[in-house]
Scaffold this motif. Structure first.
Motif, PDB file in Angstrom:
ATOM      1  N   ASN A   2       0.822  -1.209   0.000  1.00 13.67           N
ATOM      2  CA  ASN A   2       0.000   0.000   0.000  1.00 13.67           C
ATOM      3  C   ASN A   2       0.856   1.259   0.000  1.00 13.67           C
ATOM      4  O   ASN A   2       0.514   2.246  -0.657  1.00 13.67           O
ATOM      5  CB  ASN A   2      -0.945   0.020   1.199  1.00 13.67           C
ATOM      6  N   GLU A   3       1.969   1.221   0.727  1.00 19.81           N
ATOM      7  CA  GLU A   3       2.862   2.386   0.756  1.00 19.81           C
ATOM      8  C   GLU A   3       3.464   2.642  -0.622  1.00 19.81           C
ATOM      9  O   GLU A   3       3.604   3.790  -1.030  1.00 19.81           O
ATOM     10  CB  GLU A   3       3.970   2.181   1.787  1.00 19.81           C
ATOM     11  N   ILE A   4       3.808   1.589  -1.323  1.00 19.60           N
ATOM     12  CA  ILE A   4       4.354   1.738  -2.679  1.00 19.60           C
ATOM     13  C   ILE A   4       3.290   2.305  -3.608  1.00 19.60           C
ATOM     14  O   ILE A   4       3.562   3.216  -4.391  1.00 19.60           O
ATOM     15  CB  ILE A   4       4.898   0.401  -3.202  1.00 19.60           C
ATOM     16  N   ASP A   5       2.079   1.802  -3.511  1.00 19.09           N
ATOM     17  CA  ASP A   5       0.979   2.340  -4.325  1.00 19.09           C
ATOM     18  C   ASP A   5       0.762   3.825  -4.052  1.00 19.09           C
ATOM     19  O   ASP A   5       0.605   4.613  -4.990  1.00 19.09           O
ATOM     20  CB  ASP A   5      -0.324   1.585  -4.063  1.00 19.09           C
ATOM     21  N   ASP A   6       0.782   4.205  -2.778  1.00 20.09           N
ATOM     22  CA  ASP A   6       0.613   5.620  -2.422  1.00 20.09           C
ATOM     23  C   ASP A   6       1.743   6.471  -2.998  1.00 20.09           C
ATOM     24  O   ASP A   6       1.513   7.545  -3.546  1.00 20.09           O
ATOM     25  CB  ASP A   6       0.568   5.798  -0.902  1.00 20.09           C
ATOM     26  N   LEU A   7       2.960   5.968  -2.887  1.00 15.52           N
ATOM     27  CA  LEU A   7       4.110   6.702  -3.409  1.00 15.52           C
ATOM     28  C   LEU A   7       4.023   6.843  -4.921  1.00 15.52           C
ATOM     29  O   LEU A   7       4.268   7.919  -5.473  1.00 15.52           O
ATOM     30  CB  LEU A   7       5.408   6.005  -3.012  1.00 15.52           C
ATOM     31  N   THR A  10       1.473   9.447  -5.851  1.00 16.02           N
ATOM     32  CA  THR A  10       2.043  10.782  -5.646  1.00 16.02           C
ATOM     33  C   THR A  10       3.003  11.121  -6.771  1.00 16.02           C
ATOM     34  O   THR A  10       2.988  12.232  -7.316  1.00 16.02           O
ATOM     35  CB  THR A  10       2.776  10.851  -4.291  1.00 16.02           C
ATOM     36  N   MET A  31      12.159   5.854   0.262  1.00 18.57           N
ATOM     37  CA  MET A  31      10.997   5.305   0.952  1.00 18.57           C
ATOM     38  C   MET A  31      11.505   4.309   1.984  1.00 18.57           C
ATOM     39  O   MET A  31      11.892   3.192   1.635  1.00 18.57           O
ATOM     40  CB  MET A  31      10.061   4.604  -0.020  1.00 18.57           C
ATOM     41  N   LYS A  32      11.549   4.750   3.231  1.00 21.66           N
ATOM     42  CA  LYS A  32      12.094   3.949   4.331  1.00 21.66           C
ATOM     43  C   LYS A  32      13.497   3.498   3.976  1.00 21.66           C
ATOM     44  O   LYS A  32      14.371   4.323   3.799  1.00 21.66           O
ATOM     45  CB  LYS A  32      11.169   2.803   4.683  1.00 21.66           C
TER      46      LYS A  32
END
Length: 62
Positions: A2-7, A10, A31-32
């Motif tokens: 989900n974090e990758i999708d959000d990034l 963006t 990213m982290k």
């Protein structure tokens, strides 16, 4: 994931948010513990690689 999708969402809206790398064409986002390398072409953003910073930097291929 989900974090990758959000990034990526963006990035699709603001493709210049990553900093330029030394080759002045490729950009990188943090990213982290990962670096996401990408290029901006005429009509698209092309992801070149996801790099885990815990790996040996000398093995990185762009």
């Amino acid at each position: 994931m989900n974090e990758i999708d959000d990034l990526l969402n963006t990035l699709s809206q603001s493709e210049f948010i990553g900093r330029l790398t030394s080759n002045k064409k490729t950009r990188v986002l943090v990213m982290k513990s990962y670096l996401i390398f990408y290029d901006i072409n005429d009509t698209r953003v092309e992801i070149l690689s996801f790099w885990d910073n815990r790996q040996d930097e000398n093995r990185r291929i762009l």
